[in-house]
Scaffold this motif. Sequence first.
Motif, PDB file in Angstrom:
ATOM      1  N   VAL A 223       0.840  -1.209   0.000  1.00 17.40           N
ATOM      2  CA  VAL A 223       0.000   0.000   0.000  1.00 17.40           C
ATOM      3  C   VAL A 223       0.862   1.241   0.000  1.00 17.40           C
ATOM      4  CG1 VAL A 223      -1.652   1.324   1.365  1.00 17.40           C
ATOM      5  CG2 VAL A 223      -1.993  -1.122   1.022  1.00 17.40           C
ATOM      6  N   GLN A 224       1.943   1.225   0.779  1.00 10.90           N
ATOM      7  CA  GLN A 224       2.825   2.383   0.801  1.00 10.90           C
ATOM      8  C   GLN A 224       3.455   2.631  -0.569  1.00 10.90           C
ATOM      9  OE1 GLN A 224       5.606   1.628   3.945  1.00 10.90           O
ATOM     10  NE2 GLN A 224       4.095   1.967   5.611  1.00 10.90           N
ATOM     11  N   GLU A 225       3.844   1.540  -1.249  1.00  8.20           N
ATOM     12  CA  GLU A 225       4.411   1.683  -2.580  1.00  8.20           C
ATOM     13  C   GLU A 225       3.366   2.238  -3.556  1.00  8.20           C
ATOM     14  OE1 GLU A 225       7.278   1.655  -5.512  1.00  8.20           O
ATOM     15  OE2 GLU A 225       7.459   1.358  -3.334  1.00  8.20           O
ATOM     16  N   GLU A 226       2.154   1.749  -3.453  1.00  9.41           N
ATOM     17  CA  GLU A 226       1.088   2.250  -4.337  1.00  9.41           C
ATOM     18  C   GLU A 226       0.792   3.723  -4.060  1.00  9.41           C
ATOM     19  OE1 GLU A 226      -2.276  -0.234  -3.924  1.00  9.41           O
ATOM     20  OE2 GLU A 226      -1.431  -1.898  -5.076  1.00  9.41           O
ATOM     21  N   GLN A 227       0.853   4.134  -2.799  1.00  8.45           N
ATOM     22  CA  GLN A 227       0.627   5.542  -2.481  1.00  8.45           C
ATOM     23  C   GLN A 227       1.723   6.419  -3.103  1.00  8.45           C
ATOM     24  OE1 GLN A 227       0.340   5.894   1.754  1.00  8.45           O
ATOM     25  NE2 GLN A 227      -1.837   5.278   1.831  1.00  8.45           N
ATOM     26  N   ARG A 228       2.957   5.920  -3.050  1.00  9.92           N
ATOM     27  CA  ARG A 228       4.050   6.685  -3.657  1.00  9.92           C
ATOM     28  C   ARG A 228       3.825   6.824  -5.150  1.00  9.92           C
ATOM     29  NH1 ARG A 228       8.497   5.664  -6.271  1.00  9.92           N
ATOM     30  NH2 ARG A 228       8.172   3.421  -6.125  1.00  9.92           N
ATOM     31  N   LEU A 229       3.475   5.716  -5.827  1.00  6.96           N
ATOM     32  CA  LEU A 229       3.210   5.772  -7.259  1.00  6.96           C
ATOM     33  C   LEU A 229       2.020   6.686  -7.581  1.00  6.96           C
ATOM     34  CD1 LEU A 229       3.701   1.978  -8.171  1.00  6.96           C
ATOM     35  CD2 LEU A 229       5.320   3.866  -8.538  1.00  6.96           C
ATOM     36  N   PHE A 230       0.993   6.623  -6.734  1.00  8.21           N
ATOM     37  CA  PHE A 230      -0.194   7.469  -6.950  1.00  8.21           C
ATOM     38  C   PHE A 230       0.154   8.947  -6.847  1.00  8.21           C
ATOM     39  CE2 PHE A 230      -3.762   9.786  -5.060  1.00  8.21           C
ATOM     40  CZ  PHE A 230      -4.682   9.665  -6.088  1.00  8.21           C
ATOM     41  N   GLN A 231       1.024   9.276  -5.881  1.00  7.95           N
ATOM     42  CA  GLN A 231       1.407  10.679  -5.732  1.00  7.95           C
ATOM     43  C   GLN A 231       2.216  11.147  -6.933  1.00  7.95           C
ATOM     44  OE1 GLN A 231       0.270  12.481  -3.297  1.00  7.95           O
ATOM     45  NE2 GLN A 231       1.241  14.362  -4.031  1.00  7.95           N
ATOM     46  N   ALA A 232       3.112  10.273  -7.426  1.00  2.80           N
ATOM     47  CA  ALA A 232       3.901  10.638  -8.608  1.00  2.80           C
ATOM     48  C   ALA A 232       2.992  10.821  -9.830  1.00  2.80           C
ATOM     49  CB  ALA A 232       4.955   9.562  -8.889  1.00  2.80           C
TER      50      ALA A 232
END
Length: 1670
Positions: A223-232
């Motif tokens: 989830v943390q990785e997906e949040q980072r990708l979503f922000q980018a």
Amino acid sequence: MKISCQEVVILNPPGEMDVEDRESPCEIASDSCGLPSVHLSTGEDSDEDFSCPETSNEDGAALSHLDWLEELYEFPSARREDHDDVDGDGDLAVAAVDGEKRRYAETARMFKLRRNLDQLDCFHRQKERDVLKAREELKLCCHNIESLVEHRDNLEREIERQRAADDSVAVFRLRSQHKHLCQELQTEEELEGHINTGLKQQELVLREVEVELGRFSSLRQEVQEEQRLFQAHKNQKTSTRLQQERKASQNLQLKMQHLKQKQAVLLKTEEAGCQTKIEEGRANHKIACNYLKETIRRMQRQEAEKQQQRREFLEKRIQAVNSLKSNIAATQESLRLQQSRARVNAQKEEVRRRQLRESLEAQGINSIKHMYQQKQVEEIKRKQAEFEERQKSKRVEIVAKILQEERQVKSRRRHRGLPPKPSTCDRVPLPGRAGETLLRYLAPRPPSDPEERATPQLIRFSDVSSSSSASSDVGDLEETVYREEDHRGLADSLAEPEFSGLWDQNHELPDKKMAVAQTEVKQKDPALAGGALNIPAKKMRGPPFISKPEVIFFKDFEVGIIYKQKIVLTNVSYVTNYCKLLGVSARLKDFLSINFEPPGSLSTGMSCDMQAVFQPTINEDLKGEVHFVSALGPFSVPVRCTIKKCELEVDGQFIDFGSHVVGQTISRIITLTNKGALATLFSLDTSSCLIPETSRVQTASNVSANTCQENRNPDTTSEGRSRSVSMGTVALSEALQKEHPGSEASTTGPEIVPEARASSDGHVQMSDSHADSGDLSLGYVREGEIGPLQSLQLEVLFSPTIPGRVQLDFHIVFSDFTSKPIPIQVRGVAVSVPVWVVQPSIDLKICMFDRLYQDSIVVQSRASSALRLTFEVCPEMRKHMELLPKTAFIQARSSFNAQLKFLPRSSLSKDAKNLFDSDTGVLEVPMAVQVAGQVTAARFTVHAVVTSSELQFDRTLVDFGFCSVHQSVTSSVRLTNPSLLPQDFGFLAVPEFIELQPNDGFGTLLPQETLEIDLVFSAKKAKEYNFQLRCKSGMNRDFLLSCRAAGVRPPLQLSHSLVKFGATALGDQSTAVLHLIYPPANRQSSKSVPPVGKDAPRLFSFSVPEGSDISIAPSAGRLLAGERCLLQVTFRPRLPDKDIQEEALRLLRRAELHRVEELGRSRRAEQEAFKEVPVVTGKGKKASVIPKTSQASDGPQPDQLTESPTPAELRPWPERQEEARASLLHSFTGRYRESTVPCFVSDGDPPQDDPQAQPAWSAFNTLYLQLQCPAVQPPLVVISNSARSVIDFHQVAVGERVLKRFTVQNISPETLDLRSSVLDVHGPFSLVKALRCIRPGEKHTVVLAFSPSLEKKYCELLEVCSQKMTLEMTLSGVAVVPAVTSSHPGGVLDFGHVLQKESTTRVLKLQNSSVVAVGFRALLASLSPSRPAGGADSLTSLLRTYTDSPVHPTVGPQNFSGLSVFSVVPPEGSVAPGQSLDITVTFRPDHPSVHYSDRLTVELTNKSKVCVVDVKGAASSHNMYLLGGDVLTVPIESLLPPLTTRRHPLTELELKEKPTTPVLVTLRATYTAGVLTPAVRELQVGCIATQSVTKGGEFHWDNAGSLQQLGFSVEPSKGSVETGHKRTVTVTWVPHRGYKPHEVVQTCLPLTLTGDDTHVYRVTLMALVSTTAD
């Protein structure tokens, strides 16, 4: 319009997305999203979504969220499996769409995982806190247990020590403590176990949560990785959007530049067009001005003509009023003469009665009884004479009516061309015979006829349709002598139906002409004689109000007891009505009073209450009416008051046993009922003849239908078809016996009025009777007592022995003199027929065509063997009637039931012409049952009334015409029920654009009733409508009504056609805003009415009803195509003036009644006190004193109490009207009104050639605005200032400050927080007292101040606001500049000389020429707290030289007593407008002085000075005084009195020597240019006028001759002075020869003044010559 805004809160359930934008899921968490969200939420939602559970009950709910994590955790694998299943060779576009969907799903999954993981973390933290809390509790519990164990050990040791000390009391006390401590220890141990268990459970749950956290650790990293990708991804998208926005802004700037260029070109074009329009407008304005001037001149001429007409009308009214006054004066004078004449006659009558009473007492006769008997005899004679006169007049009327009725019957028969049908019953005579019989009985007969008194006949009555025979009408004429009531005319009394079998069991026909065709009835309206009544819809029939109960009945009253009854009046008219009490009948005025408060306007179906209070003082029956008046006319409620009496009646006067076989015994029961309140004795008298005084009786229930047949069923009486008998009219002879029970008939001597008798046509003949009355016998009960409201059963037995008819006549005789004997007739027939029909008359009541009706025919057999029966139906009725079975056998001594089926068809009138009457619908079918071996058939008759089942419309087509889509059109149709039975109806499948009223098109029509049905058509579209309405009756029949209409669309539209105002308090206002829109032509429907021109201007005008609470601004205007007009609708509820005037009238009446009651009570008390004083007559007897003035002359007449001022007379009484307004406000419960305001729209502007002409209007363009206006009681009312909302300060002088107060009261059940609007800070009005919060019922006084500074009118609005209403108070006032003048212009006011300790006065008059009262103050400088400094009052000025310029200080010496020398009355006050006021100034010195002075200043309230007066005076110890000379002393004196002590005693010479007063007179002669001018000085000798001394005084100069040597001369040297006058003494000095320049000549001589005392002035004359150089 008050619109309350509420916050919309939408909570997203768990598991759903919080956003709706599928194209940009990244904007969910962004604060700068492009599209606004339609969901509004508060901060509480997020707190609720992420709140952690706090109790163990929420564990399951919290753990259930873990299922989401598991599903979402498995979702990527499933998604990858689905992705693998996709064929690599698929469509790229489809793959792109799938990728977009998967990206959106991944984003949604990421946010859901984040939320659920946060919830899991929160839950983990909560469980950790719970575990720590449980451990702390366990630790605390262990510590408590250790302390309790230690305390227990100490107690055990203490117990052992006290036990060793043998202290039993201490041991018991310690044991109790030990027991209590053990209980606490046990409780703590249990608590420890419970906490330990809970701690283990919490730790277990915590471990489970930690395990779950470990399971989802990899998911957390994902989830943390997906949040980072979503922000980018979001940042990238933001940059892309920013570039797009920049490009769009550049394109927008280019477009704006082009647009500005276009606007500049358009602006120039518009300016040119505007200039052209301005020039045209100026030209039109000139034309309009010319027309306006001409119109004004025409209006002025019209106004002058109206004024002339008004003046003429006023002159006529003045003449009428003068004539009315003269008539009233003449009428009053005649009334006074009549009253005086009546009083004289009454006194003469009283003297005659007293003489007669004394003469009778002297003869030993009871005078009271004799006079009462004489009065009764005279009353009876008068009533007898009146009755004979009425009988003669009515005899002529009855004959005329009968003849007219015969003519109408003959003309009706000729018109119809049908021969009269012979009657089937011989009881009803023909009109000719009825007339002859009636004339025979109406002819006057001598009262001495022995046959009429000895052979009365029993009268039989047939109570059919509530009508009576001609004989009953004559009996009613006799009843008028004793009952004093009006009866119906002969037309109603002669209406007896021909077919008597249709109304057997309380079935009444609503219309007599439809039910009885050949009954000769007198019609009141000749137009109604030919056919059925055509009653217009909603026409009021009967009184507009009905009362419940219908008759105010005070039954069985006793004298001295007060009875009360509540009556409810209901408005049954079709309009809003009112009800006003007029009074009661003259007969009941002294006994009956009505408590009734007029309720105001009542809608249909609304009710109001009144109370009738009956206080009887005489023991006799009373009748009358309570009279009312309404908008539809007067009406009345009958009143009956009956004393306790015996009301005896039987349930049947005629008993018919019918046909019975010889040998049977049948019994019938007669119920004797006493409905009165007095008991009486009764006995059964079987004498053969009736007593002469027996009067007729009238049956109270319906008679059996077949009264003409010889054979009557014996069971009909047992089934309740017998007639009940009520008491009739009392004979006049028995009335005399009641009034004179102890006197003989010869003493009274009245004639007995002959009694009318009925014809014997309907009497059963007894000529063929073969037996006597031995077969009929009475039961065991033959006499006894019947109590009040009690019933007894009397038995009659019939035991036939020989076939034939048997009769028995007996009477029930009573001991009560007022109760007449009741005759009873008993009939019976003994037969020997073996088979008969039990019910010979079968009544099927009212039947309808094409409906099946069934009944049972019971055949009875007394034969000893079975017999064959054959049921026959006449040939005419075989298509309509059937008997089943047609043949049957009846067993021995049994009964047989046959079934009768009746199905009337439409051909009944053709098939059975002789049996069926088509006009009345009456069917009478004779039937027979043939019995084998029996010659005579058993016959019976079937009766029925056949009517149709149709419903009729008054028209077949309803054309609504043109109807606007914004309004409704109403049309009315009449639905008539021609049937004799009620029918239900209903309109089914009604289109949505039409509405039916009343009751939505459903209801019930009574027989012959016509109902008006309103069809409300509301066009939904602009088109043509053609449709049919289907009305279905309760008989399942359809009736069609065709309708057509054309829908049109008006050119103007309202944004809202319905305005619903909120509940508005009286005195408050509510406002709604809407728009009137003129849409362009392309938006209008093609079906709309075409305008005069395309997009032509439209004029509109709203027509608000006059006196309405609604106002519309603007109410008229002009609109162009595409424009809209803002409309403001204001609702200001207020009380109608009519209600206020009626309430004021009610309050005035109540006050007048209260005043009259108080006056009556005081007079009765005075009379009682006056009667209690005994007066000893000449014979030694005591007699009560009777006041000379009668009661009629003392108190106000009853007629005067009802006379009250009309509402028009209340207009000059504003105070009483304001009291009525306050009363209505306190009692106001609420009001709801709906109103419709039309808006008329023109077809265009007026013609250009005549702008003043009325523009063309079209009814199809009219708009309607519907308003719903509820009004409620105001929570805040003004109770002071006569409840007025205007605070008028009237006229106030500029500079003054006036206070006004008004009090408000909270009449609502809630607390009100008051606040006010802001007044003009630069204005004259100000709020002095702050507003506060007032509780229910409390009052608050508001103080206002008015202080104007400029001369003008002021008006301002003050709003007192609360939570529910705003109370508006209008503040007004007029500022006026005061104009006050004084009679004294100012300067010096000299009082002259007065004696010490005496006083004198002067008067100043203030004149107020302004229009307001002006306040003033009179100020004295001596009384001022700070005297003016400087000038004459300073010490330095007093010490300087004052010989040439004497000093006069403002305030001179004062009295030694401390009182002021000068006083002013009044010191302050107010001068009325246009009036004057005197100010009195008093001079009262207490010691001699010539320097008394003061300054009087009169100033107004606004500090402006009217005048300033210097007052001065002098005081002397003697009445003679001297004025003049030089000043020798200072004008200021010490307040200390002069010292009276001396250092050495006076000598004898000094005592004899009188004191003298020095006076210096300086004489200056002038020498100029060689001319010497002598010096002249004047002295004045005065005499003070006093009351003690009336004569004057004298004066003389001593040694006056020696003065000539020095050149002095005095003229006169002596003289006298009158009191109150002065005399001038002239001193002249001429220098003698040898005078040296600058030489001073001086001499001294005394001047003696003789008055009340002698006083000597030592006058020193000093002379010198002055030159010009000097």
